[in-house]
Motif scaffolding. Structure first.
Motif, PDB file in Angstrom:
ATOM      1  N   CYS A  50       0.580  -1.137  -0.233  1.00 15.24           N
ATOM      2  CA  CYS A  50      -0.099   0.073  -0.314  1.00 15.24           C
ATOM      3  C   CYS A  50       0.886   1.244   0.177  1.00 15.24           C
ATOM      4  O   CYS A  50       0.448   2.362  -0.507  1.00 15.24           O
ATOM      5  CB  CYS A  50      -0.742   0.261   1.371  1.00 15.24           C
ATOM      6  N   LEU A  51       1.755   1.433   0.347  1.00 13.13           N
ATOM      7  CA  LEU A  51       3.563   2.795   1.006  1.00 13.13           C
ATOM      8  C   LEU A  51       3.499   2.790  -0.901  1.00 13.13           C
ATOM      9  O   LEU A  51       3.340   3.933  -0.992  1.00 13.13           O
ATOM     10  CB  LEU A  51       3.969   2.557   1.754  1.00 13.13           C
ATOM     11  N   THR A  52       3.637   1.897  -1.489  1.00 16.50           N
ATOM     12  CA  THR A  52       4.024   2.844  -3.070  1.00 16.50           C
ATOM     13  C   THR A  52       2.595   2.931  -3.810  1.00 16.50           C
ATOM     14  O   THR A  52       2.310   3.353  -5.142  1.00 16.50           O
ATOM     15  CB  THR A  52       4.199   1.371  -3.992  1.00 16.50           C
ATOM     16  N   CYS A  53       1.489   3.293  -3.015  1.00 10.20           N
ATOM     17  CA  CYS A  53       0.257   3.794  -3.798  1.00 10.20           C
ATOM     18  C   CYS A  53      -0.319   5.250  -2.854  1.00 10.20           C
ATOM     19  O   CYS A  53      -0.276   5.653  -3.055  1.00 10.20           O
ATOM     20  CB  CYS A  53      -1.246   2.741  -4.048  1.00 10.20           C
ATOM     21  N   ALA A  54      -1.103   4.186  -2.128  1.00 14.25           N
ATOM     22  CA  ALA A  54      -1.973   5.329  -1.393  1.00 14.25           C
ATOM     23  C   ALA A  54      -2.695   6.029  -1.842  1.00 14.25           C
ATOM     24  O   ALA A  54      -3.433   7.290  -1.441  1.00 14.25           O
ATOM     25  CB  ALA A  54      -1.127   6.234  -0.348  1.00 14.25           C
ATOM     26  N   ASN A  55      -3.610   5.747  -2.292  1.00 13.63           N
ATOM     27  CA  ASN A  55      -4.664   6.013  -3.832  1.00 13.63           C
ATOM     28  C   ASN A  55      -5.983   6.661  -3.172  1.00 13.63           C
ATOM     29  O   ASN A  55      -6.895   7.483  -2.775  1.00 13.63           O
ATOM     30  CB  ASN A  55      -5.479   5.599  -4.247  1.00 13.63           C
ATOM     31  N   CYS A  56      -5.536   5.225  -1.713  1.00 12.68           N
ATOM     32  CA  CYS A  56      -7.072   5.935  -0.871  1.00 12.68           C
ATOM     33  C   CYS A  56      -7.116   7.026   0.300  1.00 12.68           C
ATOM     34  O   CYS A  56      -8.118   7.806   0.298  1.00 12.68           O
ATOM     35  CB  CYS A  56      -7.571   4.195  -0.160  1.00 12.68           C
ATOM     36  N   CYS A  57      -5.604   6.971   0.424  1.00  9.74           N
ATOM     37  CA  CYS A  57      -5.666   8.439   1.413  1.00  9.74           C
ATOM     38  C   CYS A  57      -6.108   9.795   0.617  1.00  9.74           C
ATOM     39  O   CYS A  57      -6.108  10.666   1.351  1.00  9.74           O
ATOM     40  CB  CYS A  57      -4.403   8.529   1.769  1.00  9.74           C
ATOM     41  N   ASN A 107       1.472  11.368   5.049  1.00  5.65           N
ATOM     42  CA  ASN A 107       3.133  11.700   4.770  1.00  5.65           C
ATOM     43  C   ASN A 107       3.901  11.916   3.417  1.00  5.65           C
ATOM     44  O   ASN A 107       2.669  11.247   2.673  1.00  5.65           O
ATOM     45  CB  ASN A 107       3.621  11.086   5.934  1.00  5.65           C
ATOM     46  N   ALA A 108       4.487  12.549   2.906  1.00  5.79           N
ATOM     47  CA  ALA A 108       5.111  12.733   1.878  1.00  5.79           C
ATOM     48  C   ALA A 108       5.527  11.123   1.370  1.00  5.79           C
ATOM     49  O   ALA A 108       5.394  11.157  -0.266  1.00  5.79           O
ATOM     50  CB  ALA A 108       6.051  13.263   1.409  1.00  5.79           C
ATOM     51  N   ASP A 109       6.177  10.473   2.142  1.00  7.79           N
ATOM     52  CA  ASP A 109       6.227   8.892   1.632  1.00  7.79           C
ATOM     53  C   ASP A 109       5.531   8.207   1.828  1.00  7.79           C
ATOM     54  O   ASP A 109       5.572   6.700   2.107  1.00  7.79           O
ATOM     55  CB  ASP A 109       7.274   8.043   2.871  1.00  7.79           C
ATOM     56  N   ASN A 110       4.092   8.450   1.412  1.00 13.42           N
ATOM     57  CA  ASN A 110       2.502   7.845   1.811  1.00 13.42           C
ATOM     58  C   ASN A 110       2.942   7.048   3.295  1.00 13.42           C
ATOM     59  O   ASN A 110       2.051   6.095   2.916  1.00 13.42           O
ATOM     60  CB  ASN A 110       2.803   6.622   1.146  1.00 13.42           C
ATOM     61  N   THR A 111       3.225   7.266   4.104  1.00 15.93           N
ATOM     62  CA  THR A 111       2.488   6.452   5.242  1.00 15.93           C
ATOM     63  C   THR A 111       1.517   7.415   6.505  1.00 15.93           C
ATOM     64  O   THR A 111       2.060   8.652   5.887  1.00 15.93           O
ATOM     65  CB  THR A 111       3.871   6.689   6.522  1.00 15.93           C
ATOM     66  N   CYS A 112       1.417   6.330   7.639  1.00 16.53           N
ATOM     67  CA  CYS A 112       0.002   7.372   8.150  1.00 16.53           C
ATOM     68  C   CYS A 112       0.868   8.146   9.584  1.00 16.53           C
ATOM     69  O   CYS A 112       1.623   7.029  10.110  1.00 16.53           O
ATOM     70  CB  CYS A 112      -0.867   6.448   8.198  1.00 16.53           C
ATOM     71  N   LEU A 113       0.810   9.346   9.596  1.00 10.37           N
ATOM     72  CA  LEU A 113       1.130   9.648  10.467  1.00 10.37           C
ATOM     73  C   LEU A 113       0.322   9.503  12.305  1.00 10.37           C
ATOM     74  O   LEU A 113       1.376   9.167  13.679  1.00 10.37           O
ATOM     75  CB  LEU A 113       0.705  11.519  10.556  1.00 10.37           C
ATOM     76  N   VAL A 114      -0.824   9.206  11.779  1.00 11.53           N
ATOM     77  CA  VAL A 114      -1.688   8.076  13.054  1.00 11.53           C
ATOM     78  C   VAL A 114      -1.684   7.184  13.067  1.00 11.53           C
ATOM     79  O   VAL A 114      -2.792   6.922  13.600  1.00 11.53           O
ATOM     80  CB  VAL A 114      -2.943   9.898  12.832  1.00 11.53           C
ATOM     81  N   TYR A 115      -0.715   6.770  12.353  1.00 11.10           N
ATOM     82  CA  TYR A 115      -1.660   4.986  11.982  1.00 11.10           C
ATOM     83  C   TYR A 115      -1.456   4.104  13.093  1.00 11.10           C
ATOM     84  O   TYR A 115      -3.206   3.257  12.938  1.00 11.10           O
ATOM     85  CB  TYR A 115       0.271   3.825  11.051  1.00 11.10           C
ATOM     86  N   LYS A 120     -10.982   3.244  12.239  1.00 13.19           N
ATOM     87  CA  LYS A 120     -11.385   1.856  11.589  1.00 13.19           C
ATOM     88  C   LYS A 120     -11.720   1.927  10.127  1.00 13.19           C
ATOM     89  O   LYS A 120     -11.488   0.752  10.337  1.00 13.19           O
ATOM     90  CB  LYS A 120     -12.549   1.541  12.451  1.00 13.19           C
ATOM     91  N   ALA A 121     -12.287   2.454   9.608  1.00 17.57           N
ATOM     92  CA  ALA A 121     -12.441   2.188   8.165  1.00 17.57           C
ATOM     93  C   ALA A 121     -10.903   2.090   8.017  1.00 17.57           C
ATOM     94  O   ALA A 121     -10.895   1.903   6.729  1.00 17.57           O
ATOM     95  CB  ALA A 121     -13.057   3.840   7.887  1.00 17.57           C
ATOM     96  N   CYS A 122     -10.403   3.241   8.588  1.00 22.29           N
ATOM     97  CA  CYS A 122      -9.127   2.706   7.536  1.00 22.29           C
ATOM     98  C   CYS A 122      -8.328   1.167   7.846  1.00 22.29           C
ATOM     99  O   CYS A 122      -7.411   0.685   7.310  1.00 22.29           O
ATOM    100  CB  CYS A 122      -7.698   4.095   8.493  1.00 22.29           C
ATOM    101  N   ARG A 123      -8.211   0.545   8.878  1.00 25.22           N
ATOM    102  CA  ARG A 123      -7.748  -0.385   9.652  1.00 25.22           C
ATOM    103  C   ARG A 123      -8.453  -1.582   9.222  1.00 25.22           C
ATOM    104  O   ARG A 123      -7.418  -2.391   8.358  1.00 25.22           O
ATOM    105  CB  ARG A 123      -8.368  -0.358  11.386  1.00 25.22           C
ATOM    106  N   GLU A 124      -9.480  -1.632   8.184  1.00 27.71           N
ATOM    107  CA  GLU A 124     -10.735  -2.449   7.402  1.00 27.71           C
ATOM    108  C   GLU A 124     -10.259  -2.261   5.775  1.00 27.71           C
ATOM    109  O   GLU A 124     -10.670  -2.887   5.280  1.00 27.71           O
ATOM    110  CB  GLU A 124     -11.937  -2.685   7.841  1.00 27.71           C
ATOM    111  N   TYR A 125      -9.900  -0.774   5.654  1.00 31.03           N
ATOM    112  CA  TYR A 125      -9.843  -0.813   3.756  1.00 31.03           C
ATOM    113  C   TYR A 125      -9.087  -1.837   3.161  1.00 31.03           C
ATOM    114  O   TYR A 125      -7.620  -2.328   3.958  1.00 31.03           O
ATOM    115  CB  TYR A 125      -8.811   0.243   4.093  1.00 31.03           C
TER     116      TYR A 125
END
Length: 163
Positions: A50-57, A107-115, A120-125
């Motif tokens: 997912c870190l190569t994309c993050a399109n959902c975010c 974040n700019a590197d597709n990571t999540c600041l609040v991972y 919950k919706a993000c956890r299950e996506y």
């Protein structure tokens, strides 16, 4: 990295066929459908990071439950009402969603600041490994336009069941 522009073009052009596929998938029994999706989910996410994309975010907002709001407000040292005022609004059905895209916590590197504390919706996506897939087939179809993994799952199912 995933070429998101190419993905958008391909997923849009395949959407009508994927819509027809949903009608065929609805004919499968509940547990059979759940099993097919769970197996496909496992296979795809062994290959796709997912870190190569993050399109959902970058393009959509999760629904924020009250527990999500309270948890994230604590992370930022805010009151829940302050968190809502800063980041959220109610959508047309009354759910709390983000004010803007991309997600302010991306974040700019597709990571999540609040991972660790993400909603919950993000956890299950993208929801392709859950029970009662019958109940969310239309949502899953829409997710073929957002998530390359979901799109690929539909491509594989199309090969098995025809579109």
């Amino acid at each position: 990295m995933i070429d998101l522009e190419l993905f958008r073009q391909k997923s849009s052009s395949e959407y009508p066929g994927n819509r027809k596929l949903v009608a065929k998938l609805k004919l499968l029994k509940g547990k059979q459908l759940d099993g097919k999706f769970a197996e496909a989910h496992e296979k795809k996410f062994q290959k796709i990071d997912c870190l190569t994309c993050a399109n959902c975010c970058k393009t959509t907002s999760p629904i924020f439950l009250q527990t999500d709001i309270e948890r994230l407000a604590r992370v930022f040292g805010m009151k829940p009402s302050e968190f809502i005022d800063a980041y959220l609004h109610r959508d047309e059905v009354g759910d709390y969603v983000l004010n803007s895209s991309p997600c302010p916590f991306l974040n700019a590197d597709n990571t999540c600041l609040v991972y660790a504390e993400r909603p919950k919706a993000c956890r299950e996506y993208p929801h392709t490994n859950r029970k009662n897939m019958h109940g969310i087939l239309n949502l899953t179809l829409r997710n073929t336009l957002v998530c390359p993994a979901v799109f690929e799952i539909f491509q594989d199912f199309g090969s098995q069941y025809g579109k």
